[in-house]
Motif scaffolding. Structure first.
Motif, PDB file in Angstrom:
ATOM      1  N   TYR A  15       0.943  -1.058   0.098  1.00  0.00           N
ATOM      2  CA  TYR A  15      -0.099  -0.072  -0.007  1.00  0.00           C
ATOM      3  C   TYR A  15       0.972   1.420  -0.046  1.00  0.00           C
ATOM      4  N   VAL A  17       0.602   3.780   1.691  1.00  0.00           N
ATOM      5  CA  VAL A  17       0.955   4.239   3.238  1.00  0.00           C
ATOM      6  C   VAL A  17       2.229   3.660   3.551  1.00  0.00           C
ATOM      7  N   LYS A  23       3.403   9.517   7.074  1.00  0.00           N
ATOM      8  CA  LYS A  23       2.548   8.839   7.878  1.00  0.00           C
ATOM      9  C   LYS A  23       3.417   8.452   9.214  1.00  0.00           C
ATOM     10  N   GLU A  27       0.061   4.993  11.890  1.00  0.00           N
ATOM     11  CA  GLU A  27      -0.794   5.174  10.485  1.00  0.00           C
ATOM     12  C   GLU A  27      -0.727   4.168   9.452  1.00  0.00           C
ATOM     13  N   TYR A  64      -6.747   0.944   1.714  1.00  0.00           N
ATOM     14  CA  TYR A  64      -6.043   0.471   3.062  1.00  0.00           C
ATOM     15  C   TYR A  64      -6.999   0.378   4.121  1.00  0.00           C
ATOM     16  N   ARG A  66      -6.801   0.283   7.481  1.00  0.00           N
ATOM     17  CA  ARG A  66      -6.963   1.369   8.621  1.00  0.00           C
ATOM     18  C   ARG A  66      -7.451   2.874   8.171  1.00  0.00           C
ATOM     19  N   ASP A  67      -6.930   3.136   6.832  1.00  0.00           N
ATOM     20  CA  ASP A  67      -7.697   4.625   6.526  1.00  0.00           C
ATOM     21  C   ASP A  67      -8.184   4.131   5.068  1.00  0.00           C
ATOM     22  N   PHE A  68      -9.350   4.122   5.112  1.00  0.00           N
ATOM     23  CA  PHE A  68     -10.193   3.654   3.605  1.00  0.00           C
ATOM     24  C   PHE A  68     -10.038   4.947   2.632  1.00  0.00           C
ATOM     25  N   MET A  69      -9.682   6.064   3.134  1.00  0.00           N
ATOM     26  CA  MET A  69      -9.596   7.099   2.215  1.00  0.00           C
ATOM     27  C   MET A  69      -8.397   6.858   1.370  1.00  0.00           C
ATOM     28  N   GLN A  70      -7.395   6.098   1.869  1.00  0.00           N
ATOM     29  CA  GLN A  70      -6.213   5.878   0.958  1.00  0.00           C
ATOM     30  C   GLN A  70      -6.377   4.693  -0.058  1.00  0.00           C
TER      31      GLN A  70
END
Length: 136
Positions: A15, A17, A23, A27, A64, A66-70
């Motif tokens: 990913y 991230v 990050k 994160e 991703y 943990r952070d669905f905006m990624q």
């Protein structure tokens, strides 16, 4: 075709991230901030995998956890069916992430984006947004 899709499901995932210097480890960053790059995207990671001659597949619609905006991830394969590495210099997922983080800032899309920013800052003075309506 279906045989190919089932094999892609077993490939490793990166990913963006994982190599993002903006990050924290909590994160999702997986390499040191000093070696990471700033805001990579899955297309840049894909181009780096191509450059390193590693088979990969981009999944734009995946996010991703943990952070669905990624949005976006890259699946890749380090080893061939016989167990030998596609690129003998890269023998682990972490080694691949470090190589990609090194290559992304040199990506042709990033070097072209930086040039117009410099020329636009030279163009005339900008108005400040301080002036409001005048009271009568």
């Amino acid at each position: 075709m279906e045989q190919e899709l089932t094999s892609i499901k077993k490939w490793n995932i990166i990913y963006p991230v994982y190599i993002n210097s903006k990050k924290t480890v909590a994160e999702g960053r997986r390499i040191s901030a000093a070696k990471a790059c700033e805001n990579p995207n899955c297309m840049e990671i894909s181009d780096c995998c191509s450059h390193l001659k590693i088979p990969h597949a981009v999944e734009i619609d995946k996010a991703y956890p943990r952070d669905f905006m990624q949005v976006g991830r890259v699946r890749f394969q380090l080893k061939k069916a016989d167990g030998s590495f596609w690129n003998p210099a890269i023998t682990s997922k972490k080694a691949l992430m470090l190589q990609i983080a090194e290559l992304v800032p040199k990506h042709h899309g990033r070097t072209k984006k930086q040039e117009p920013v410099v020329s636009s800052s030279v163009a005339g003075p900008a108005k400040s947004g301080k002036h409001g309506k005048k009271k009568k």
